[in-house]
Write an enzyme that holds these catalytic residues in place. Sequence first.
Site, PDB file in Angstrom:
ATOM      1  N   ASP A 141       0.831  -1.194   0.000  1.00 24.64           N
ATOM      2  CA  ASP A 141       0.000   0.000   0.000  1.00 24.64           C
ATOM      3  C   ASP A 141       0.869   1.250   0.000  1.00 24.64           C
ATOM      4  O   ASP A 141       0.468   2.308   0.484  1.00 24.64           O
ATOM      5  CB  ASP A 141      -0.926   0.002   1.214  1.00 24.64           C
ATOM      6  CG  ASP A 141      -2.034   1.045   1.083  1.00 24.64           C
ATOM      7  OD1 ASP A 141      -2.595   1.449   2.120  1.00 24.64           O
ATOM      8  OD2 ASP A 141      -2.325   1.471  -0.055  1.00 24.64           O
ATOM      9  N   LYS A 144       2.835   3.297  -5.670  1.00 23.61           N
ATOM     10  CA  LYS A 144       2.293   2.276  -6.585  1.00 23.61           C
ATOM     11  C   LYS A 144       3.354   1.779  -7.567  1.00 23.61           C
ATOM     12  O   LYS A 144       3.351   0.612  -7.939  1.00 23.61           O
ATOM     13  CB  LYS A 144       1.066   2.821  -7.311  1.00 23.61           C
ATOM     14  CG  LYS A 144       0.035   3.459  -6.372  1.00 23.61           C
ATOM     15  CD  LYS A 144      -0.226   2.598  -5.127  1.00 23.61           C
ATOM     16  CE  LYS A 144      -0.881   3.374  -3.999  1.00 23.61           C
ATOM     17  NZ  LYS A 144      -0.875   2.637  -2.709  1.00 23.61           N
ATOM     18  N   ASP A 169      -3.263  -2.886  -2.578  1.00 28.41           N
ATOM     19  CA  ASP A 169      -4.325  -1.889  -2.591  1.00 28.41           C
ATOM     20  C   ASP A 169      -4.201  -1.029  -3.851  1.00 28.41           C
ATOM     21  O   ASP A 169      -3.129  -0.971  -4.474  1.00 28.41           O
ATOM     22  CB  ASP A 169      -4.222  -0.995  -1.345  1.00 28.41           C
ATOM     23  CG  ASP A 169      -5.441  -0.091  -1.195  1.00 28.41           C
ATOM     24  OD1 ASP A 169      -5.312   0.979  -0.564  1.00 28.41           O
ATOM     25  OD2 ASP A 169      -6.513  -0.422  -1.731  1.00 28.41           O
ATOM     26  N   ASN A 170      -5.279  -0.378  -4.254  1.00 24.27           N
ATOM     27  CA  ASN A 170      -5.274   0.671  -5.291  1.00 24.27           C
ATOM     28  C   ASN A 170      -4.942   0.206  -6.707  1.00 24.27           C
ATOM     29  O   ASN A 170      -4.281   0.921  -7.467  1.00 24.27           O
ATOM     30  CB  ASN A 170      -4.300   1.796  -4.898  1.00 24.27           C
ATOM     31  CG  ASN A 170      -4.544   2.289  -3.512  1.00 24.27           C
ATOM     32  OD1 ASN A 170      -3.694   2.145  -2.659  1.00 24.27           O
ATOM     33  ND2 ASN A 170      -5.727   2.848  -3.270  1.00 24.27           N
ATOM     34  N   GLU A 199     -11.309   4.332  -0.651  1.00 25.44           N
ATOM     35  CA  GLU A 199     -11.660   4.679   0.727  1.00 25.44           C
ATOM     36  C   GLU A 199     -12.452   5.990   0.780  1.00 25.44           C
ATOM     37  O   GLU A 199     -12.078   6.983   0.166  1.00 25.44           O
ATOM     38  CB  GLU A 199     -10.404   4.797   1.608  1.00 25.44           C
ATOM     39  CG  GLU A 199      -9.298   5.689   1.072  1.00 25.44           C
ATOM     40  CD  GLU A 199      -8.272   4.917   0.288  1.00 25.44           C
ATOM     41  OE1 GLU A 199      -8.627   3.913  -0.367  1.00 25.44           O
ATOM     42  OE2 GLU A 199      -7.105   5.334   0.280  1.00 25.44           O
TER      43      GLU A 199
HETATM   44  O1  LIG Z   1      -0.599   7.197  -3.039  1.00 21.86           O
HETATM   45  C1  LIG Z   1      -1.147   6.398  -2.278  1.00 21.86           C
HETATM   46  N1  LIG Z   1      -0.454   5.674  -1.447  1.00 21.86           N
HETATM   47  C2  LIG Z   1       0.965   5.878  -1.380  1.00 21.86           C
HETATM   48  C3  LIG Z   1       1.347   5.617   0.026  1.00 21.86           C
HETATM   49  C4  LIG Z   1       2.418   6.105   0.525  1.00 21.86           C
HETATM   50  C5  LIG Z   1       2.752   5.837   1.949  1.00 21.86           C
HETATM   51  O2  LIG Z   1       3.710   4.800   1.977  1.00 21.86           O
HETATM   52  C6  LIG Z   1       4.906   5.332   2.528  1.00 21.86           C
HETATM   53  N2  LIG Z   1       5.975   4.644   1.902  1.00 21.86           N
HETATM   54  C7  LIG Z   1       6.515   4.883   0.706  1.00 21.86           C
HETATM   55  N3  LIG Z   1       7.481   3.951   0.486  1.00 21.86           N
HETATM   56  C8  LIG Z   1       7.472   3.152   1.568  1.00 21.86           C
HETATM   57  C9  LIG Z   1       8.361   1.976   1.709  1.00 21.86           C
HETATM   58  F1  LIG Z   1       7.707   0.979   2.318  1.00 21.86           F
HETATM   59  F2  LIG Z   1       8.667   1.583   0.484  1.00 21.86           F
HETATM   60  F3  LIG Z   1       9.443   2.287   2.384  1.00 21.86           F
HETATM   61  C10 LIG Z   1       6.563   3.549   2.463  1.00 21.86           C
HETATM   62  C11 LIG Z   1       4.851   6.819   2.287  1.00 21.86           C
HETATM   63  O3  LIG Z   1       5.692   7.511   3.165  1.00 21.86           O
HETATM   64  C12 LIG Z   1       3.384   7.042   2.598  1.00 21.86           C
HETATM   65  O4  LIG Z   1       3.150   7.001   3.989  1.00 21.86           O
HETATM   66  C13 LIG Z   1      -2.627   6.269  -2.267  1.00 21.86           C
HETATM   67  C14 LIG Z   1      -3.361   7.246  -2.936  1.00 21.86           C
HETATM   68  C15 LIG Z   1      -4.737   7.179  -2.933  1.00 21.86           C
HETATM   69  N4  LIG Z   1      -5.462   8.202  -3.618  1.00 21.86           N
HETATM   70  O5  LIG Z   1      -6.732   8.159  -3.616  1.00 21.86           O
HETATM   71  O6  LIG Z   1      -4.833   9.113  -4.201  1.00 21.86           O
HETATM   72  C16 LIG Z   1      -5.430   6.145  -2.273  1.00 21.86           C
HETATM   73  C17 LIG Z   1      -4.686   5.167  -1.611  1.00 21.86           C
HETATM   74  O7  LIG Z   1      -5.306   4.135  -0.954  1.00 21.86           O
HETATM   75  C18 LIG Z   1      -3.286   5.217  -1.607  1.00 21.86           C
HETATM   76  O8  LIG Z   1      -2.611   4.222  -0.959  1.00 21.86           O
HETATM   77 MG   LIG Z   2      -3.933   2.601  -0.521  1.00 24.75          MG
END
Ligand SMILES: O=C(NC/C=C/[C@H]1O[C@@H](n2cnc(C(F)(F)F)c2)[C@H](O)[C@@H]1O)c1cc([N+](=O)[O-])cc(O)c1O
Ligand SMILES: [Mg+2]
Length: 214
Positions: A141, A144, A169-170, A199
Site C-alpha cells: 500500500d 504504486k 491496494d489501489n 476509501e
Molecule cells: O498514493 C497512495 N499511497 C501511497 C502511500 C504512501 C505511503 O507509503 C509510505 N511509503 C513509501 N514507500 C514506503 C516503503 F515501504 F517503500 F518504504 C513507504 C509513504 O511515506 C506514505 O506514507 C494512495 C493514494 C490514494 N489516492 O486516492 O490518491 C489512495 C490510496 O489508498 C493510496 O494508498
Molecule cells: Mg492505498
Amino acid sequence: MDQSKEQRILNSVSYNAVKGDPESVLNCIDKYCGQYEWAMNVGDEKGIILDKTVEEADPTVALEMGTYCGYSAIRIARLLKPNARLLSIEFNPEFIPIAKEIIEIAGLSEKVTIIEGHSQDIIPQLKKKYEVETLDFVFLDHWKERYAPDTILLEECGLLRKGSILLADNIVYPGAPEFIKYIRSNSRYECTSYPTFLEYMKVEDAMEKAVYMG
Ligand SMILES: O=C(NC/C=C/[C@H]1O[C@@H](n2cnc(C(F)(F)F)c2)[C@H](O)[C@@H]1O)c1cc([N+](=O)[O-])cc(O)c1O
Ligand SMILES: [Mg+2]
C-alpha cells in the site's frame, strides 16, 4: 506551525477512541476521514477484504509497506494469533511517531514493528537483521510504482514461500499497472481481483490478491 492532517487524525483518535480497543480506533479514523478530512487509509470497505485475506493467510510473520498513520497495521495486527508479528515499512519520518502513537492507543504495539526506511533498502535486511525466514502475508500500500520492483525483490531475497499471500491496494485508483502486468503474466502467482471502492469515496478501485506458488 499549524498541525498536519495526520496530527489531526491522531488528535481525534486520542480524544475519541477507547484505549486498547482496536475496533474503536479504526471506527474513529474512518469517521474522521469520512466526515472531515479524506486520508489514504485503506478504509472500512476495502478493510473487510484485507481482514478476510489476513484470516485466510493466518500469518505468523506479516509485512506491510506503507504504514502511513497505522490504520492497516491495526487492521492486520488485531487479527494475528499470539506470537505472530507484523513488520511495517515507512520512510516518511513525519508519519512514524503518529503511527506509533495510534497503534499504541489500539493496544497493538507488541505485535507491530515499524521500520523506517525505503523498501528497497529494508527488504534485503529482513532475513538477517529482522530474523525473518519467509513472509506468510504481504500488504502492498505504498508508492504504486514500487509494487512491482518490491515484489521482485521479495522473490530475489528468498522471502516468499509456497503459499505466501500478497494483497495490493489501489489497483484501479490510483492504479498499479506495472504490478498487474508483472503479477498476472507470471505463472508463479495465482491472482484474484476484488473490485471495490476507494476509501471514503464513490470512486471505483480494486485490490489484487496474488498467491506465490514457489
Ligand atoms: O498514493 C497512495 N499511497 C501511497 C502511500 C504512501 C505511503 O507509503 C509510505 N511509503 C513509501 N514507500 C514506503 C516503503 F515501504 F517503500 F518504504 C513507504 C509513504 O511515506 C506514505 O506514507 C494512495 C493514494 C490514494 N489516492 O486516492 O490518491 C489512495 C490510496 O489508498 C493510496 O494508498
Ligand atoms: Mg492505498
